[in-house]
Design an enzyme around this catalytic site. Structure first.
Site, PDB file in Angstrom:
ATOM      1  CG  ASP A  98      -2.087   0.833   1.173  1.00 50.51           C
ATOM      2  OD1 ASP A  98      -2.037   1.868   0.497  1.00 50.51           O
ATOM      3  OD2 ASP A  98      -3.100   0.468   1.794  1.00 50.51           O
ATOM      4  CG  ASP A 199      -3.771   6.142   0.590  1.00 53.91           C
ATOM      5  OD1 ASP A 199      -4.665   5.470   1.106  1.00 53.91           O
ATOM      6  OD2 ASP A 199      -3.546   7.335   0.891  1.00 53.91           O
ATOM      7  CD  GLU A 256      -8.522   5.482  -1.128  1.00 57.08           C
ATOM      8  OE1 GLU A 256      -9.298   5.296  -0.197  1.00 57.08           O
ATOM      9  OE2 GLU A 256      -7.478   6.155  -1.015  1.00 57.08           O
ATOM     10  CG  HIS A 331      -8.113   0.349   5.699  1.00 59.75           C
ATOM     11  ND1 HIS A 331      -8.145   0.088   4.345  1.00 59.75           N
ATOM     12  CD2 HIS A 331      -7.545   1.570   5.822  1.00 59.75           C
ATOM     13  CE1 HIS A 331      -7.615   1.112   3.694  1.00 59.75           C
ATOM     14  NE2 HIS A 331      -7.237   2.024   4.568  1.00 59.75           N
TER      15      HIS A 331
HETATM   16  C1  GLC Z   1      -7.034   6.382   2.073  1.00 59.42           C
HETATM   17  C2  GLC Z   1      -6.834   5.278   3.094  1.00 59.42           C
HETATM   18  C3  GLC Z   1      -7.254   5.791   4.435  1.00 59.42           C
HETATM   19  C4  GLC Z   1      -6.375   6.963   4.780  1.00 59.42           C
HETATM   20  C5  GLC Z   1      -6.391   8.025   3.685  1.00 59.42           C
HETATM   21  C6  GLC Z   1      -5.267   8.986   3.850  1.00 59.42           C
HETATM   22  O1  GLC Z   1      -8.352   6.744   1.940  1.00 59.42           O
HETATM   23  O2  GLC Z   1      -7.528   4.139   2.699  1.00 59.42           O
HETATM   24  O3  GLC Z   1      -7.177   4.817   5.429  1.00 59.42           O
HETATM   25  O4  GLC Z   1      -6.801   7.535   5.967  1.00 59.42           O
HETATM   26  O5  GLC Z   1      -6.241   7.468   2.401  1.00 59.42           O
HETATM   27  O6  GLC Z   1      -4.052   8.365   3.552  1.00 59.42           O
END
Ligand code: GLC
Length: 567
Positions: A98, A199, A256, A331
């Site tokens: 990640d 991410d 993401e 998560h």
């Molecule tokens: C993404 C992650 C999350 C995190 C955010 C900032 O959304 O999945 O857990 O808080 O990015 O890195």
């Protein structure tokens, strides 16, 4: 459709801090993960997505990285990581890292330099602006409540953070910074990692001039996603990352990307784009969020029609042109059995039904730790038991706004990210077998009934159902590569669809609620050849299969044509 190993894979997501503690400090670690590899192999998954394990002060559980090339001490050492990678490979499992490229920790040496003076060479690695009339540089609201700007007295400027204030955003317009990221990614690839989950990748580019968002009510901050999500230039950045770094490696990538529909997603995952293999879309994650302006915390009920519409559109638009990442859980999300199923009387049935749904769609299925045993949301009575920065910020902002405590706590019970972050429930012993110390967050009270030990021992458990789903998927080409046809688009209780390739056809029937609707089998799909591949109930004696009365949360998959033997 082009074949690829990552299309045929099932991914298991590990949130290391809550997975398995090996040394009694109450925090999950890499040796804990190593000790459970056999368990994962037995489940049948072949890719592990490892949430961040890098050095980090931990304000956002590792998504605030202070050294990309070191392991957080509480998680172990680089030797532990190397061993994990080797042990996973030995078992034919791959490791997907990640990687957080949108921001770092405010303790990262780059940021320490950047904030030290306006003329530091790394000043421009981050996004700094002067205030406007004694106020923030603009009115954008952060994902974790409040402004995206944090004032820094030393240089009398503000830095941008889309997430927590300890997570300053990197400036992707700065080529030297981007080069340093490339170097770091090459370093991980040289180690032999098998992929990356990028991410917050949709947000790495911000709109030119950082304009204010419309603000008719003159609020201090407002949602401004359109100025920092999926902008055209993100695609240039991803292409370049592929050209300069990734192209030589047979890895898998998933980004993401909130705030897009399937047509727009093709810009990332189109087969000819050379950007990402797949993206995590969020449309179905907003089904139960209202429009009051508090986003996910504004609870509304979801409907099956909306879910079908969204999922079907992703299935059909991407078919033959891109690839889906299918998930109900991670998560950042509540537990799916509590959210889309029934975590009371029908916990087992509904968890199996939802699993059938995810594993029968086209795309790569993602299982989040604990999902395979039907772990549920947690209800902590006191805010003191919550740990998540997003939840705590929301609580504080709601208090300041004067929102009644019970409204706030109800939203937290339903939507807090901590629902997914309570320790993995391994057995019915102290702390559910997660740790011999004091866990960093409390264990869900239901661990005596819901745990891996019990699930392994019961052949009818949710766990064994997942195993079966995964093994069927490995055998049936139609499940991986087949097309998708939705049946009964207007039925409000039954979700049914057909998956087929030339020589193979499957029918999936899912009853999404605790009612008993009748599934009238379409005439053209009736065949004496049909074979029940998997279901979460025994077929009822003497049932009329073509006018099938479904039991609460019943799921069935029939093979109508072909033999589901891997070619
Ligand atoms: C993404 C992650 C999350 C995190 C955010 C900032 O959304 O999945 O857990 O808080 O990015 O890195």
């Amino acid at each position: 459709m082009k074949k690829a190993w990552w299309k045929e894979s099932v991914v298991y997501q590990i949130y290391p801090i809550s997975f398995k503690d090996s040394d009694g400090d109450g925090i999950g670690d890499l040796r804990g993960v190593i000790s459970k590899l056999d368990y994962l192999q037995y489940l049948g998954v072949n890719v592990i997505w490892l949430c961040p394990i890098y050095k980090s002060p931990g304000h956002d559980n590792g998504y605030d990285i202070s050294d990309y090339c070191a392991i957080k001490e509480q998680f172990g050492t680089m030797e532990d990581f190397d061993e994990l990678l080797a042990e996973a490979h030995k078992r034919d499992m791959k490791i997907m890292m990640d990687l957080v490229l949108n921001h770092t920790s405010d303790e990262h040496p780059w940021f320490l330099e950047s904030r030290s003076s306006k003329d530091n060479p790394k000043r421009d690695y981050y996004i700094w602006r002067k205030g406007k009339n004694g106020l923030y540089p603009n009115n954008w609201e952060s994902y974790f409540s409040g402004s995206v700007w944090e004032y820094d007295a030393k240089t009398d400027e503000f830095y941008m953070h889309l997430y927590a204030k300890q997570q300053p955003d990197l400036n992707w317009e700065n080529e030297a910074m981007v080069e340093e990221l490339y170097k770091m990614i090459r370093w991980w690839l040289a180690k032999g990692v098998d992929g990356f989950r990028f991410d917050a990748i949709a947000h790495i580019v911000k709109a030119v001039g950082l304009p204010d968002a419309d603000n008719p009510d003159n609020l201090p901050v407002v949602q401004a996603y359109q100025f920092f999500s999926n902008l055209d230039k993100v695609h240039d950045m991803l292409k370049k990352l592929n050209e300069q770094v990734l192209f030589e490696f047979d890895i898998m990538t998933v980004g993401e990307t909130s705030g897009l529909g399937p047509e727009q997603a093709l810009d990332y995952v189109g087969e000819d784009r050379n950007e990402l293999d797949m993206v995590f879309q969020f449309e179905h994650m907003y089904l139960d969020a209202g429009s009051s302006g508090t986003g996910k915390w504004d609870i509304r009920s979801w409907t099956l029609l909306e879910l079908k519409k969204i999922m079907s559109s992703w299935q059909t638009v991407l078919h033959g042109r891109g690839w889906n990442a299918n998930y109900l859980s991670n998560h950042d999300q509540p537990r799916p059995v509590s959210r889309f199923g029934n975590d009371g009387e029908y916990r087992e049935e509904s968890a199996k039904m939802l699993a059938t749904f995810m594993h029968m769609l086209q795309g790569t299925p993602y299982i989040y730790q604990g999902e395979e045993i039907g772990m549920t949301n947690v209800v902590f009575d006191s805010i003191d038991d919550y740990r998540d920065v997003e939840t705590l910020n929301y609580y504080e902002q709601s208090r300041l706004r004067g929102q009644p405590e019970e409204v706030t706590m109800n939203a937290i019970h339903k939507k807090s990210r901590d629902n997914a972050r309570t320790p993995m429930q391994w057995d019915d012993g102290p702390n559910a077998g997660f740790t011999e110390g004091e866990p960093w967050i409390k264990v869900n009270k239901n661990y005596k009934d819901v745990n891996v030990k019990q699930a392994l021992a019961d052949p009818n458990s949710i766990f064994h159902y997942y195993r079966k789903l995964i093994s069927i998927r490995k055998q049936c080409e139609a499940i991986v590569y087949g097309d998708y046809t939705l049946l009964l688009p207007l039925d409000t209780e039954i979700y049914a669809f057909v998956r087929s390739v030339e020589h193979e056809k499957l029918l999936v029937i899912l009853n999404f609620f605790d009612k008993t609707p009748v599934f009238d089998w379409p005439e053209d799909l009736r065949t004496d050849e049909k074979k029940l591949m998997i279901s979460n109930y025994e077929p009822a004696e003497g049932e009329d299969v073509y006018h099938l009365t479904l039991r609460p949360y019943e799921a069935r998959v029939y093979l109508l044509e072909g033999d589901c033997v891997k070619p």
